[in-house]
Design a protein around this motif. Structure first.
Motif, short mmCIF file in Angstrom:
data_model
loop_
_atom_site.label_atom_id
_atom_site.label_comp_id
_atom_site.label_asym_id
_atom_site.label_seq_id
_atom_site.Cartn_x
_atom_site.Cartn_y
_atom_site.Cartn_z
N LYS A 65 1.05 -1.34 -0.10
CA LYS A 65 -0.07 -0.10 0.02
C LYS A 65 0.90 1.43 -0.07
CE LYS A 65 -4.19 -1.49 2.16
NZ LYS A 65 -5.25 -1.41 3.39
N LEU A 66 0.34 2.36 -0.54
CA LEU A 66 0.87 3.72 -0.43
C LEU A 66 0.32 4.46 0.54
CD1 LEU A 66 2.67 5.52 -3.39
CD2 LEU A 66 0.76 6.78 -1.97
N PHE A 67 0.97 5.10 1.27
CA PHE A 67 0.43 6.23 2.24
C PHE A 67 1.12 7.36 1.98
CE2 PHE A 67 -0.40 2.15 4.13
CZ PHE A 67 -1.64 2.55 4.70
N HIS A 68 0.47 8.75 2.06
CA HIS A 68 1.21 10.05 2.17
C HIS A 68 0.39 11.03 2.96
CE1 HIS A 68 -1.88 11.74 -0.43
NE2 HIS A 68 -1.74 10.45 -1.31
N ASP A 69 0.98 12.06 3.13
CA ASP A 69 0.12 13.25 3.93
C ASP A 69 -0.19 14.40 3.15
OD1 ASP A 69 2.83 14.18 3.71
OD2 ASP A 69 2.96 14.77 5.75
N VAL A 96 6.15 10.12 1.39
CA VAL A 96 5.47 9.21 0.76
C VAL A 96 5.98 8.02 1.45
CG1 VAL A 96 5.04 8.26 -1.39
CG2 VAL A 96 4.93 10.57 -1.26
N SER A 97 5.05 7.02 1.82
CA SER A 97 5.62 5.63 2.06
C SER A 97 4.72 4.54 1.17
CB SER A 97 5.12 5.69 3.44
OG SER A 97 5.43 4.42 4.12
N LEU A 98 5.63 3.42 1.14
CA LEU A 98 5.27 2.17 0.89
C LEU A 98 5.37 1.33 1.93
CD1 LEU A 98 7.33 1.64 -2.41
CD2 LEU A 98 5.02 2.22 -2.50
N LEU A 128 17.67 11.32 -1.97
CA LEU A 128 16.42 11.66 -0.76
C LEU A 128 16.74 10.41 0.50
CD1 LEU A 128 13.37 11.12 -2.92
CD2 LEU A 128 14.14 13.11 -1.72
N PRO A 129 16.53 11.27 1.54
CA PRO A 129 16.59 10.22 2.80
C PRO A 129 15.40 9.29 2.85
CG PRO A 129 15.68 12.44 3.42
CD PRO A 129 16.25 12.62 2.01
N VAL A 130 15.71 8.10 3.24
CA VAL A 130 14.83 7.07 3.03
C VAL A 130 14.67 6.44 4.67
CG1 VAL A 130 13.84 4.63 2.31
CG2 VAL A 130 14.62 6.61 0.79
N PHE A 131 13.49 6.54 5.18
CA PHE A 131 13.45 5.92 6.60
C PHE A 131 12.76 4.62 6.46
CE2 PHE A 131 11.44 6.38 10.92
CZ PHE A 131 12.74 6.02 11.56
N LEU A 132 13.24 3.69 7.07
CA LEU A 132 12.73 2.22 7.04
C LEU A 132 12.46 1.63 8.36
CD1 LEU A 132 15.23 1.80 4.66
CD2 LEU A 132 13.76 -0.19 4.26
N ARG A 133 11.12 1.45 8.58
CA ARG A 133 10.53 0.97 9.76
C ARG A 133 10.10 -0.80 9.38
NH1 ARG A 133 9.03 4.23 13.94
NH2 ARG A 133 8.90 6.49 13.40
N THR A 173 4.77 -14.81 14.33
CA THR A 173 4.95 -13.46 14.35
C THR A 173 4.94 -13.15 12.97
OG1 THR A 173 6.87 -13.42 16.20
CG2 THR A 173 6.59 -11.63 14.74
N THR A 174 4.08 -11.79 12.84
CA THR A 174 3.53 -11.08 11.52
C THR A 174 4.60 -10.00 11.63
OG1 THR A 174 1.87 -10.01 12.50
CG2 THR A 174 1.52 -11.91 11.26
N ALA A 175 4.80 -9.28 10.38
CA ALA A 175 5.79 -8.25 10.23
C ALA A 175 5.42 -7.56 8.99
CB ALA A 175 7.20 -8.63 10.37
N TRP A 176 5.86 -6.35 8.58
CA TRP A 176 5.68 -5.49 7.57
C TRP A 176 6.89 -4.43 7.81
CZ3 TRP A 176 2.35 -5.34 11.73
CH2 TRP A 176 2.18 -4.04 12.20
N VAL A 177 7.13 -3.82 6.80
CA VAL A 177 8.01 -2.79 6.43
C VAL A 177 7.41 -1.43 5.70
CG1 VAL A 177 9.95 -2.12 5.48
CG2 VAL A 177 9.83 -4.48 6.28
N ASP A 178 7.85 -0.27 6.54
CA ASP A 178 7.35 1.20 5.91
C ASP A 178 8.64 1.28 5.21
OD1 ASP A 178 4.77 0.82 6.91
OD2 ASP A 178 5.44 1.55 8.52
N LEU A 179 8.75 1.89 3.92
CA LEU A 179 9.81 2.41 3.12
C LEU A 179 9.16 3.97 2.87
CD1 LEU A 179 11.66 0.84 0.40
CD2 LEU A 179 11.18 3.10 0.07
N ILE A 180 9.88 4.75 3.80
CA ILE A 180 9.24 5.93 3.69
C ILE A 180 10.33 7.18 3.05
CG2 ILE A 180 8.35 7.99 5.27
CD1 ILE A 180 8.43 5.88 7.46
N LEU A 181 9.78 7.84 2.16
CA LEU A 181 10.58 8.81 1.32
C LEU A 181 10.30 10.23 2.01
CD1 LEU A 181 9.82 7.77 -2.31
CD2 LEU A 181 11.76 7.03 -0.82
#
Length: 201
Positions: A65-69, A96-98, A128-133, A173-181
């Motif tokens: 999914k794609l998220f943004h503000d 903008v985040s994937l 671009l800085p990319v923040f990964l969670r 355990t379930t997991a997901w990653v946010d790749l945030i631009l």
């Protein structure tokens, strides 16, 4: 993620890391499927058509999914040969985040002595800085690991040492990653070949 997961917005990059993300990402509630397992092996199967102004929370494929503000000027999203292209020429938000689900077959490998590897190839017309969670959840709670990289062009790989988790990982355990631009306004970024793999260290 399970159906009972409660959406939550991730903290702003500027507020918590000093480099600037405006809002927090919503957690997604998604049940893993056999299609996601195939995605892990063959790459993500993306949406059928380009989107000129993509709403936050849009599902681009199963497990992605794609998220943004953005308030008014939303990013355009298109397909590449093996990924997604994001056009933020007139974007008026701060990130903008994937959000990428870890397929169920990979989540089943999570245990002591493993690491989560996030791999992708990026193309951008400026650095671009990319923040990964990396989010992890099971019956004992949830936890987030994070990292920061800068993308310009080429293949990138980020490794999360799962021995650093405080929650027990000797149960499902379930997991997901946010790749945030961060601050992508005025750029076009392509993210290709996204893969999430759990491996022995």
């Amino acid at each position: 993620m399970t159906d009972s997961a409660v959406p939550r917005r991730a903290s702003g990059f500027r507020e918590q890391q000093g480099l600037g993300l405006g809002a927090l990402l919503r957690r997604m509630a998604r049940r893993f499927s056999s299609r996601q397992a195939a995605d892990a092996k063959d790459g993500l199967s993306l949406m059928a058509a380009d989107i000129s102004a993509c709403d936050s929370g849009t599902e681009l494929s199963s497990g992605l999914k794609l998220f943004h503000d953005a308030a008014w000027h939303r990013p355009g999203v298109g397909k590449t040969a093996n990924g997604v292209r994001m056009d933020s020429a007139a974007f008026d938000g701060s990130y903008v985040s994937l959000a990428i689900d870890l397929p169920a077959d990979q989540a089943a490998r999570i245990r002591v002595g493993t690491e989560l590897v996030v791999a992708f190839s990026a193309q951008s017309d400026r650095a671009l800085p990319v923040f990964l969670r990396a989010h992890f959840r099971n019956d004992d709670g949830s936890e987030v690991l994070h990292d920061l990289i800068v993308i310009e062009a080429g293949a990138r790989s980020v490794r999360f040492n799962l021995d650093g988790l405080r929650i027990p990982i000797d149960k499902p355990t379930t997991a997901w990653v946010d790749l945030i631009l961060s601050d992508p306004t005025g750029t076009e970024v392509s993210i290709d070949g996204i893969r999430l793999d759990v491996r022995r260290q």
